[in-house]
Design an enzyme around this catalytic site. Structure first.
Site, PDB file in Angstrom:
ATOM      1  N   LEU A  12       0.804  -1.339  -0.014  1.00  0.00           N
ATOM      2  CA  LEU A  12      -0.117   0.250  -0.112  1.00  0.00           C
ATOM      3  C   LEU A  12       1.015   1.251  -0.021  1.00  0.00           C
ATOM      4  O   LEU A  12       1.914   1.344   0.577  1.00  0.00           O
ATOM      5  CB  LEU A  12      -0.729   0.041   1.175  1.00  0.00           C
ATOM      6  CG  LEU A  12      -1.849  -1.118   1.262  1.00  0.00           C
ATOM      7  CD1 LEU A  12      -2.692  -0.920   2.507  1.00  0.00           C
ATOM      8  CD2 LEU A  12      -2.981  -1.106   0.073  1.00  0.00           C
ATOM      9  N   CYS A  13       0.425   2.411  -0.507  1.00  0.00           N
ATOM     10  CA  CYS A  13       1.099   3.504  -0.529  1.00  0.00           C
ATOM     11  C   CYS A  13       1.368   4.101   0.811  1.00  0.00           C
ATOM     12  O   CYS A  13       0.562   3.805   1.516  1.00  0.00           O
ATOM     13  CB  CYS A  13       0.396   4.679  -1.398  1.00  0.00           C
ATOM     14  SG  CYS A  13       0.193   4.488  -3.279  1.00  0.00           S
ATOM     15  N   PRO A  14       2.523   4.473   1.229  1.00  0.00           N
ATOM     16  CA  PRO A  14       3.559   4.893   0.309  1.00  0.00           C
ATOM     17  C   PRO A  14       4.640   3.904  -0.161  1.00  0.00           C
ATOM     18  O   PRO A  14       5.723   4.239  -0.675  1.00  0.00           O
ATOM     19  CB  PRO A  14       4.278   6.275   0.648  1.00  0.00           C
ATOM     20  CG  PRO A  14       3.997   5.694   2.166  1.00  0.00           C
ATOM     21  CD  PRO A  14       2.995   5.069   2.446  1.00  0.00           C
ATOM     22  N   ASP A  39      -1.951  -1.295  -5.768  1.00  0.00           N
ATOM     23  CA  ASP A  39      -2.729  -0.147  -4.940  1.00  0.00           C
ATOM     24  C   ASP A  39      -2.975   0.971  -6.067  1.00  0.00           C
ATOM     25  O   ASP A  39      -1.961   1.531  -6.609  1.00  0.00           O
ATOM     26  CB  ASP A  39      -1.733   0.473  -3.969  1.00  0.00           C
ATOM     27  CG  ASP A  39      -2.643   1.531  -3.047  1.00  0.00           C
ATOM     28  OD1 ASP A  39      -3.743   1.944  -3.478  1.00  0.00           O
ATOM     29  OD2 ASP A  39      -1.892   2.110  -2.078  1.00  0.00           O
TER      30      ASP A  39
ATOM     31  N   HIS B  45      -3.190   4.515   3.058  1.00  0.00           N
ATOM     32  CA  HIS B  45      -3.893   3.500   3.461  1.00  0.00           C
ATOM     33  C   HIS B  45      -5.311   3.262   3.252  1.00  0.00           C
ATOM     34  O   HIS B  45      -5.959   2.632   2.471  1.00  0.00           O
ATOM     35  CB  HIS B  45      -3.416   2.564   4.373  1.00  0.00           C
ATOM     36  CG  HIS B  45      -1.985   2.652   4.523  1.00  0.00           C
ATOM     37  ND1 HIS B  45      -1.137   2.035   3.691  1.00  0.00           N
ATOM     38  CD2 HIS B  45      -1.001   3.419   5.281  1.00  0.00           C
ATOM     39  CE1 HIS B  45       0.075   2.214   3.951  1.00  0.00           C
ATOM     40  NE2 HIS B  45       0.149   3.048   5.033  1.00  0.00           N
TER      41      HIS B  45
END
Ligand code: SF4
Lengths: 74, 347
Positions: A12-14, A39, B45
């Site tokens: 997931l980012c970042p 993502d 997220h």
């Protein structure tokens, strides 16, 4: 010039941005890197990161659940 | 002639660090940003997970701020090293599980290391005296400078006039008169500065910059540690605490229930690591079971899972329970009536 792939699936980012940044540090100017992610946030974050750090996004392709972003190292 | 003076700024993605950089940039200093990823960051997220947020444009505020300012941004993964800050904060926790003072000291210390490795001259933060009860008080701000080892190379441009002179001011790299004296929790001076600089659409996170200031999140983390018998976590643990409803019926197990499609998809990625329950003859969420449930517990988990599906009012529904060894059993259960679920089960 050489071509490379980076697997950033299920991150997931970042995290995909961090992996991209750390990978690009090891590459030469002109090299191409394709980052494979899941993502959807990367569609914004990786191009922004590239713009501010002087790299060029050559292509963004959606392939099913995956997003492939190809970058030319600046 | 001296090389161009360079400063590294801690960029959170909020307005204050953005203004702090601008103030220093306007004095002709080359600035680059650094952003730390702890795993608890509010950024990204939850947006990525929850489908309902998908329609809204997503952005990483730290990257956005860097682009507005025209500076490079280095995002640094500190997940591993940060654990000790959360687990053993020397200066304790704030109102929730937020170890703000230790966190600030840790981050400024990491920025100092980065500064030295990259031949930069000083560090900037967007701290404002009196803004945060723990880390940004008159007494604690010098502690951050000292205990991080940054000493007088740490500049807080928004409140520098209330603090002792720093090295960049003494050396004449920056002009103290052009720094500010903002104090307190009010946002007016920052908003007015933002206007003067022409900044629009900036992020103003309420509370803190991370989930550790959130009461509900902190309760879940506390529950995790209590039931594990030790203060320990992996990145997956703290990510999962951000997702779904968590209910703990007893000390042996808790369940995690996806609230919508995006969360179900996210939890789907963890079915390899948890026993889980899926609906068979109704539509409903995927439920992960964490801990060491016995047969009776699994039945209870199945009844709870059924409560969150379309069959909640049925006499009986069918679920499939997959255990960690991969074995699957179909179970007929009566969905638990909402009124029978004790409120204290909800974490
Ligand atoms: S809110 Fe979170 S990230 Fe911000 S200083 Fe406190 S602990 Fe650190």
């Amino acid at each position: 010039m050489s071509e490379h792939n980076l697997n950033a699936r299920n991150l997931l980012c970042p995290m995909p941005v961090i992996r991209t940044q750390d990978c690009i540090k090891t590459l030469e100017k002109g090299d191409e890197l394709t980052v494979i992610c899941t993502d959807p946030g990367v569609v914004n974050d990786i191009p922004t990161w590239c713009r501010i750090n002087g790299h060029e996004v050559l292509a963004i392709q959606e392939k099913g659940r995956e997003i492939h972003i190809t970058i030319q190292v600046g | 002639m001296q090389d161009k003076i360079k400063a590294v700024a801690l960029i959170s993605g909020g307005l204050d660090s953005m203004l702090a950089v601008k103030v220093i940039q306007d004095q002709g200093i080359h600035v680059e940003g650094i952003n730390f990823y702890t795993g608890f960051c509010v950024e990204g997220h939850t947006h990525a997970i929850r489908s309902k947020d998908k329609a809204k444009p997503k952005r990483n505020n730290a990257l956005w701020v860097a682009e507005q300012l025209g500076i490079k941004l280095h995002i640094i993964d500190i997940v591993e090293d940060y654990k000790d800050v959360v687990i053993n904060p020397k200066h304790g926790y704030g109102a929730n599980m937020n170890p703000c003072l230790d966190c600030k000291i840790f981050m400024v210390n990491r920025a100092r290391t980065w500064m030295e490795e990259n031949n930069f001259d000083f560090i900037i933060t967007g701290e404002v005296m009196g803004q945060r009860p723990m880390s940004q008080r008159k007494e604690t701000m010098p502690k951050v400078a000292q205990q991080s080892g940054a000493f007088d190379r740490l500049v807080r441009p928004l409140c520098a006039k209330n603090l002792p002179e720093t090295l960049p001011e003494k050396e004449g790299w920056i002009d103290r008169d052009k720094l500010h004296n903002i104090t307190g929790r009010g946002r007016k001076p920052q908003i007015s500065m933002a206007k003067d600089f022409g900044f629009n659409d900036f992020a103003q996170p309420a509370g803190g910059c991370c989930f550790l200031t959130d009461k509900a999140y902190s309760n879940k983390l506390d529950d995790l540690w209590k039931n594990r018998g030790e203060k320990r976590y992996e990145l997956d643990d703290i990510m999962l605490l951000k997702v779904g409803r968590h209910l703990r019926p007893n000390e042996r197990f808790k369940i995690m229930v996806g609230r919508e499609e995006g969360e179900n998809n996210y939890l789907e990625g963890y079915t390899y690591a948890f026993s889980h329950i899926r609906p068979l003859d109704y539509t409903g969420p995927l439920v992960l079971v964490d801990g060491a449930p016995n047969a009776e517990d699994l039945r209870l988990a199945a009844r709870l899972a059924a409560r969150f599906g379309s069959g909640r009012d049925a006499e009986q529904v069918q679920v499939e329970v997959t255990q960690l060894d991969g074995s699957r059993i179909a179970m007929h259960v009566k969905p638990m009536p909402v009124a029978d679920i004790p409120l204290e089960w909800y974490l």
